[in-house]
Scaffold this motif. Structure first.
Motif, PDB file in Angstrom:
ATOM      1  N   GLY B  73      -4.337  12.354  33.307  1.00 49.54           N
ATOM      2  CA  GLY B  73      -4.323  13.413  34.316  1.00 49.54           C
ATOM      3  C   GLY B  73      -5.664  13.612  34.996  1.00 49.54           C
ATOM      4  N   ASP B  74      -6.706  13.035  34.425  1.00 50.80           N
ATOM      5  CA  ASP B  74      -8.044  13.213  34.993  1.00 50.80           C
ATOM      6  C   ASP B  74      -8.480  12.048  35.860  1.00 50.80           C
ATOM      7  OD1 ASP B  74      -8.257  15.623  33.788  1.00 50.80           O
ATOM      8  OD2 ASP B  74      -9.469  14.940  32.094  1.00 50.80           O
ATOM      9  N   ILE B  75      -7.590  11.073  36.047  1.00 49.76           N
ATOM     10  CA  ILE B  75      -7.921   9.923  36.887  1.00 49.76           C
ATOM     11  C   ILE B  75      -7.088   9.995  38.148  1.00 49.76           C
ATOM     12  CG2 ILE B  75      -8.041   7.428  37.015  1.00 49.76           C
ATOM     13  CD1 ILE B  75      -8.139   7.319  34.006  1.00 49.76           C
ATOM     14  N   SER B  76      -7.739  10.177  39.265  1.00 50.60           N
ATOM     15  CA  SER B  76      -6.996  10.315  40.515  1.00 50.60           C
ATOM     16  C   SER B  76      -6.788   8.958  41.178  1.00 50.60           C
ATOM     17  CB  SER B  76      -7.743  11.237  41.472  1.00 50.60           C
ATOM     18  OG  SER B  76      -8.896  10.590  41.946  1.00 50.60           O
ATOM     19  N   VAL B  77      -5.745   8.882  41.966  1.00 48.45           N
ATOM     20  CA  VAL B  77      -5.474   7.660  42.724  1.00 48.45           C
ATOM     21  C   VAL B  77      -6.648   7.344  43.642  1.00 48.45           C
ATOM     22  CG1 VAL B  77      -3.985   6.657  44.476  1.00 48.45           C
ATOM     23  CG2 VAL B  77      -2.992   7.951  42.602  1.00 48.45           C
ATOM     24  N   ALA B  78      -7.229   8.398  44.204  1.00 48.18           N
ATOM     25  CA  ALA B  78      -8.358   8.196  45.115  1.00 48.18           C
ATOM     26  C   ALA B  78      -9.487   7.454  44.423  1.00 48.18           C
ATOM     27  CB  ALA B  78      -8.855   9.546  45.629  1.00 48.18           C
ATOM     28  N   GLU B  79      -9.720   7.798  43.189  1.00 44.65           N
ATOM     29  CA  GLU B  79     -10.819   7.178  42.453  1.00 44.65           C
ATOM     30  C   GLU B  79     -10.537   5.688  42.225  1.00 44.65           C
ATOM     31  OE1 GLU B  79     -11.702   9.582  39.145  1.00 44.65           O
ATOM     32  OE2 GLU B  79     -13.632   8.620  38.725  1.00 44.65           O
ATOM     33  N   VAL B  80      -9.340   5.403  41.834  1.00 40.10           N
ATOM     34  CA  VAL B  80      -8.958   4.009  41.596  1.00 40.10           C
ATOM     35  C   VAL B  80      -9.119   3.188  42.866  1.00 40.10           C
ATOM     36  CG1 VAL B  80      -7.087   2.478  40.930  1.00 40.10           C
ATOM     37  CG2 VAL B  80      -7.360   4.685  39.790  1.00 40.10           C
ATOM     38  N   VAL B  81      -8.611   3.728  43.942  1.00 43.06           N
ATOM     39  CA  VAL B  81      -8.686   3.012  45.203  1.00 43.06           C
ATOM     40  C   VAL B  81     -10.135   2.809  45.622  1.00 43.06           C
ATOM     41  CG1 VAL B  81      -8.182   3.190  47.655  1.00 43.06           C
ATOM     42  CG2 VAL B  81      -6.440   3.780  45.989  1.00 43.06           C
ATOM     43  N   ARG B  82     -10.940   3.832  45.428  1.00 46.24           N
ATOM     44  CA  ARG B  82     -12.341   3.726  45.830  1.00 46.24           C
ATOM     45  C   ARG B  82     -13.049   2.638  45.035  1.00 46.24           C
ATOM     46  NH1 ARG B  82     -14.197   8.917  45.082  1.00 46.24           N
ATOM     47  NH2 ARG B  82     -13.231   9.457  47.057  1.00 46.24           N
ATOM     48  N   VAL B  83     -12.711   2.551  43.761  1.00 43.07           N
ATOM     49  CA  VAL B  83     -13.353   1.547  42.913  1.00 43.07           C
ATOM     50  C   VAL B  83     -12.929   0.136  43.317  1.00 43.07           C
ATOM     51  CG1 VAL B  83     -13.376   0.594  40.587  1.00 43.07           C
ATOM     52  CG2 VAL B  83     -13.695   3.040  40.927  1.00 43.07           C
ATOM     53  N   LEU B  84     -11.654  -0.036  43.574  1.00 50.64           N
ATOM     54  CA  LEU B  84     -11.139  -1.386  43.782  1.00 50.64           C
ATOM     55  C   LEU B  84     -11.203  -1.849  45.237  1.00 50.64           C
ATOM     56  CD1 LEU B  84      -8.117  -1.299  41.340  1.00 50.64           C
ATOM     57  CD2 LEU B  84     -10.323  -2.415  41.039  1.00 50.64           C
ATOM     58  N   ASP B  85     -11.112  -0.925  46.145  1.00 50.35           N
ATOM     59  CA  ASP B  85     -11.138  -1.319  47.556  1.00 50.35           C
ATOM     60  C   ASP B  85     -12.451  -0.982  48.230  1.00 50.35           C
ATOM     61  OD1 ASP B  85      -8.766  -2.528  47.691  1.00 50.35           O
ATOM     62  OD2 ASP B  85      -7.663  -0.870  48.565  1.00 50.35           O
ATOM     63  N   GLY B  86     -13.318  -0.324  47.504  1.00 56.09           N
ATOM     64  CA  GLY B  86     -14.571   0.077  48.121  1.00 56.09           C
ATOM     65  C   GLY B  86     -14.406   1.382  48.867  1.00 56.09           C
ATOM     66  N   GLU B  87     -15.517   1.942  49.256  1.00 52.87           N
ATOM     67  CA  GLU B  87     -15.466   3.209  49.977  1.00 52.87           C
ATOM     68  C   GLU B  87     -14.727   3.020  51.296  1.00 52.87           C
ATOM     69  OE1 GLU B  87     -15.685   7.018  50.481  1.00 52.87           O
ATOM     70  OE2 GLU B  87     -16.423   6.006  48.706  1.00 52.87           O
ATOM     71  N   PRO B  88     -13.689   3.782  51.503  1.00 52.25           N
ATOM     72  CA  PRO B  88     -12.836   3.598  52.665  1.00 52.25           C
ATOM     73  C   PRO B  88     -13.568   3.637  53.999  1.00 52.25           C
ATOM     74  CG  PRO B  88     -11.832   5.106  51.124  1.00 52.25           C
ATOM     75  CD  PRO B  88     -13.226   4.863  50.636  1.00 52.25           C
ATOM     76  N   GLY B  89     -13.621   4.766  54.622  1.00 52.04           N
ATOM     77  CA  GLY B  89     -14.225   4.793  55.954  1.00 52.04           C
ATOM     78  C   GLY B  89     -13.182   4.535  56.998  1.00 52.04           C
ATOM     79  N   LEU B  90     -12.875   5.535  57.763  1.00 53.83           N
ATOM     80  CA  LEU B  90     -11.731   5.463  58.664  1.00 53.83           C
ATOM     81  C   LEU B  90     -11.901   4.419  59.759  1.00 53.83           C
ATOM     82  CD1 LEU B  90      -9.941   8.538  60.149  1.00 53.83           C
ATOM     83  CD2 LEU B  90      -9.058   6.443  59.191  1.00 53.83           C
ATOM     84  N   ALA B  91     -12.978   4.493  60.470  1.00 56.17           N
ATOM     85  CA  ALA B  91     -13.172   3.558  61.565  1.00 56.17           C
ATOM     86  C   ALA B  91     -14.328   2.619  61.246  1.00 56.17           C
ATOM     87  CB  ALA B  91     -13.457   4.330  62.850  1.00 56.17           C
ATOM     88  N   PRO B  92     -14.258   1.420  61.767  1.00 59.06           N
ATOM     89  CA  PRO B  92     -15.290   0.432  61.468  1.00 59.06           C
ATOM     90  C   PRO B  92     -16.526   0.575  62.355  1.00 59.06           C
ATOM     91  CG  PRO B  92     -13.494  -0.563  62.678  1.00 59.06           C
ATOM     92  CD  PRO B  92     -13.178   0.878  62.555  1.00 59.06           C
ATOM     93  N   CYS B  93     -16.745   1.740  62.905  1.00 62.14           N
ATOM     94  CA  CYS B  93     -17.928   1.898  63.762  1.00 62.14           C
ATOM     95  C   CYS B  93     -19.035   2.546  62.956  1.00 62.14           C
ATOM     96  CB  CYS B  93     -17.620   2.716  65.009  1.00 62.14           C
ATOM     97  SG  CYS B  93     -16.921   4.336  64.693  1.00 62.14           S
TER      98      CYS B  93
END
Lengths: 131, 131
Positions: B73-93
């Motif tokens: 319950g203490d591991i969020s999907v956001a955290e997993v994604v951030r670890v595996l896909d890198g810091e998101p960032g909406l636009a590539p600018c």
DNA sequence: CCAACTGCGACCGTTCTAGTCCGAGTTTAG
DNA sequence: CTAAACTCGGACTAGAACGGTCGCAGTTGG
């Protein structure tokens, strides 16, 4: 992930520039590109897709150009993204090639779909007018 | 767009399989791969990244394997994604290469960032336990 | 000592995307 | 009627990102 392609980015910027245009007027792709600093030959492509999706109207001929087909408040970000990036789809397990697991249809598919719908709801809630 | 990479997908599935494990136990990468139908040599990679990010613990040696480092319950999907896909960032600018427009720092950046935060909030709100 | 496992880095092949180029059709101006 | 300016659409190339594989070093338990 959660990342707009440049096409979507360009599309949003272009639509933003197109709003606040007098009813009879139109902006050509070249003008838009120059004004926004977008790559020259990319802009017509983006606008063409938006046009065939019915988000903008185009007029041919010498004084032609593009203008919004609807009010800016009636065009959602979700729609623009869908047109330019294609239908999203959270996970790539749909091509039929892979079966993920054989157990049911992927344990986590359902909750992930809910997540996806929530995200889309957020995108749906924001219109060009609010940019 | 709004699309999980396979790494994230695999990671989520693996974490889901890891929850509901007895405190002392551990699952090896090979077992996980076989059990979930993931590509054989991809699984160690994903788990290694999760381990060095502190989401799972690993024990070496003959009876080694992986187990959750925290409650599901203490591991969020956001955290997993951030670890595996890198810091998101909406636009590539942001690479500094392009300046988008010179007018301020991109007309639509601010509202897009809000959008991004909302999306992340959705991901943050869902934990491994809820898969 | 040996077997089984993690850890980490290097390495290809493939796929997707950004971007460019070119020809065809269309409308207005002169 | 002719020429100019614009849209439309497809084809094509280059580059980056991603998925996936291999091999070796370090570590633990029997």
């Amino acid at each position: 992930m959660i990342r707009l392609s440049r096409k979507s980015d360009y599309g949003l910027v272009a639509l933003k520039a197109l709003r606040g245009l007098e009813p009879g007027d139109a902006l050509s792709a070249r003008e838009l590109a120059a004004q926004l600093g977008l790559p020259g030959d990319m802009t017509p492509k983006v606008l063409a897709r938006l046009a065939q999706a019915g988000l903008v109207e185009s007029s041919m001929g010498k004084a032609g150009g593009y203008r919004l087909a609807r009010a800016a408040g009636d065009i959602s970000v979700a729609e623009v993204v869908r047109v330019l990036d294609g239908e999203p789809g959270l996970a790539p397990c749909r091509e039929g090639i892979l079966e993920c697991n054989r157990i049911e249809t992927c344990d986590i598919k359902h909750p992930l779909d809910n997540l996806h719908q929530e995200v889309m709801r957020v995108l749906q809630g924001m219109s060009i007018a609010q940019l």
